[in-house]
Design a protein around this motif. Sequence first.
Motif, short mmCIF file in Angstrom:
data_model
loop_
_atom_site.label_atom_id
_atom_site.label_comp_id
_atom_site.label_asym_id
_atom_site.label_seq_id
_atom_site.Cartn_x
_atom_site.Cartn_y
_atom_site.Cartn_z
N HIS A 257 48.50 31.71 21.45
CA HIS A 257 49.61 31.78 22.40
C HIS A 257 49.60 33.11 23.15
N LEU A 258 49.88 33.05 24.43
CA LEU A 258 49.87 34.24 25.27
C LEU A 258 50.97 35.20 24.81
N HIS A 259 50.57 36.43 24.49
CA HIS A 259 51.51 37.44 24.02
C HIS A 259 51.84 38.45 25.12
N LYS A 260 50.81 38.86 25.88
CA LYS A 260 51.06 39.76 27.01
C LYS A 260 49.98 39.58 28.05
N LYS A 261 50.29 40.00 29.28
CA LYS A 261 49.33 39.88 30.37
C LYS A 261 49.52 41.01 31.36
N GLN A 262 48.43 41.31 32.05
CA GLN A 262 48.45 42.32 33.11
C GLN A 262 47.91 41.69 34.39
N LEU A 263 48.72 41.66 35.43
CA LEU A 263 48.30 41.14 36.72
C LEU A 263 47.57 42.25 37.47
N VAL A 264 46.39 41.94 38.00
CA VAL A 264 45.55 42.94 38.66
C VAL A 264 45.49 42.64 40.15
N ASN A 265 46.06 43.56 40.94
CA ASN A 265 46.08 43.42 42.40
C ASN A 265 45.03 44.33 43.01
N PRO A 266 44.21 43.83 43.94
CA PRO A 266 43.21 44.70 44.58
C PRO A 266 43.83 45.84 45.38
N LYS A 267 44.89 45.53 46.18
CA LYS A 267 45.53 46.53 47.03
C LYS A 267 47.02 46.24 47.13
N PRO A 268 47.81 47.19 47.62
CA PRO A 268 49.25 46.96 47.77
C PRO A 268 49.52 45.74 48.65
N GLY A 269 50.43 44.89 48.20
CA GLY A 269 50.80 43.72 48.99
C GLY A 269 49.89 42.52 48.81
N SER A 270 48.77 42.70 48.11
CA SER A 270 47.85 41.59 47.90
C SER A 270 48.25 40.78 46.68
N LYS A 271 47.77 39.56 46.61
CA LYS A 271 48.03 38.73 45.44
C LYS A 271 47.06 39.12 44.32
N PRO A 272 47.45 38.90 43.08
CA PRO A 272 46.54 39.19 41.97
C PRO A 272 45.26 38.35 42.07
N ASN A 273 44.13 38.96 41.77
CA ASN A 273 42.88 38.19 41.72
C ASN A 273 42.27 38.16 40.32
N ARG A 274 42.80 38.98 39.41
CA ARG A 274 42.38 38.99 38.02
C ARG A 274 43.62 39.11 37.14
N ILE A 275 43.45 38.70 35.89
CA ILE A 275 44.53 38.84 34.93
C ILE A 275 43.94 39.17 33.56
N ASN A 276 44.43 40.23 32.96
CA ASN A 276 44.09 40.56 31.57
C ASN A 276 45.11 39.87 30.67
N GLY B 112 50.85 32.05 16.69
CA GLY B 112 52.30 32.05 16.60
C GLY B 112 52.95 32.28 17.95
N PHE B 113 54.16 31.79 18.13
CA PHE B 113 54.85 31.87 19.41
C PHE B 113 55.49 33.24 19.60
N PRO B 114 55.24 33.91 20.73
CA PRO B 114 55.96 35.15 21.02
C PRO B 114 57.36 34.83 21.54
N THR B 115 58.30 35.74 21.35
CA THR B 115 59.65 35.52 21.89
C THR B 115 59.63 35.60 23.41
N ASP B 116 58.89 36.56 23.93
CA ASP B 116 58.74 36.71 25.38
C ASP B 116 57.33 37.22 25.65
N VAL B 117 56.75 36.78 26.76
CA VAL B 117 55.45 37.29 27.18
C VAL B 117 55.65 38.63 27.88
N LEU B 118 54.98 39.66 27.40
CA LEU B 118 55.07 40.98 28.01
C LEU B 118 54.19 41.02 29.25
#
Length: 242
Positions: free
Chosen positions: A183-202, A208-214
């Motif tokens: 189950h996904l516990h945390k994620k990091q959205l990776v943006n190439p430049k300001p204002g751009s959409k994420p193109n990668r995600i860590n 087990g289920f997390p209470t909230d995804v960080l």
Amino acid sequence: MANPGLEMKPFHFKQFSLFHHNSTMKIGTDTILLSAWCDVDNTKKILDIGTGCGIIALLMASRTDAIIDAIELDKNSVNEASGNFINSKFANRLNIIHDDFVNFANKTSHKYELIISNPPFFSNDLNSPTLSRNSARHIANLNHNNLCIGVKKVLVSEGRFCLVMPYEIANEFIVTAFNHGLHLHKKQLVNPKPGSKPNRINMEFRFGFPTDVLIDEITLRNDDNQHSSQYKELVQEFLVSI
């Protein structure tokens, strides 16, 4: 293809240097960022799936005192990673394994507190003209379902599985992982430049289920194409100059 008339030179990090000229996967932002972002607390054994030139394994060695197993299918990559490991100060903690991950997971008795990977993911993209690169960059030898099956077998009950993936296929992978109890516990959205959409995600998965995804977010470069302060702060312990 490298120019045979030019001498190959290693890439220098603060705690080690390595060659990446003969490996299927070269040193890149994805691997460096993932290695800096992942949680390495309380790790005694780490598994790097698809090590290529050994970059993630070496970065994990620089951050921890853990024993690190690095698995790789491509023979040229195995040879290069092996040389990079031997020439580092972490040689006694780094093990290169020449095998397919599915086969390895089925036969090993080892368990890991942290599993980390920059996996093959370009399943619908253009195939690379070379077989070895195709095997690394495309879902040829290791699809997402098999990856999760293997991880489930070798991850300890309180362990963490971290990987980087293109943003547009992340939800598909999250569903696949969920179906295997990861189950996904945390994620990091990776943006190439300001204002751009994420193109990668860590992403970090756990049992087990997390209470909230960080969730956190990082922008790699400013509008002037210079590295952002966010990126510099995250990777400063690795890079000689940034």
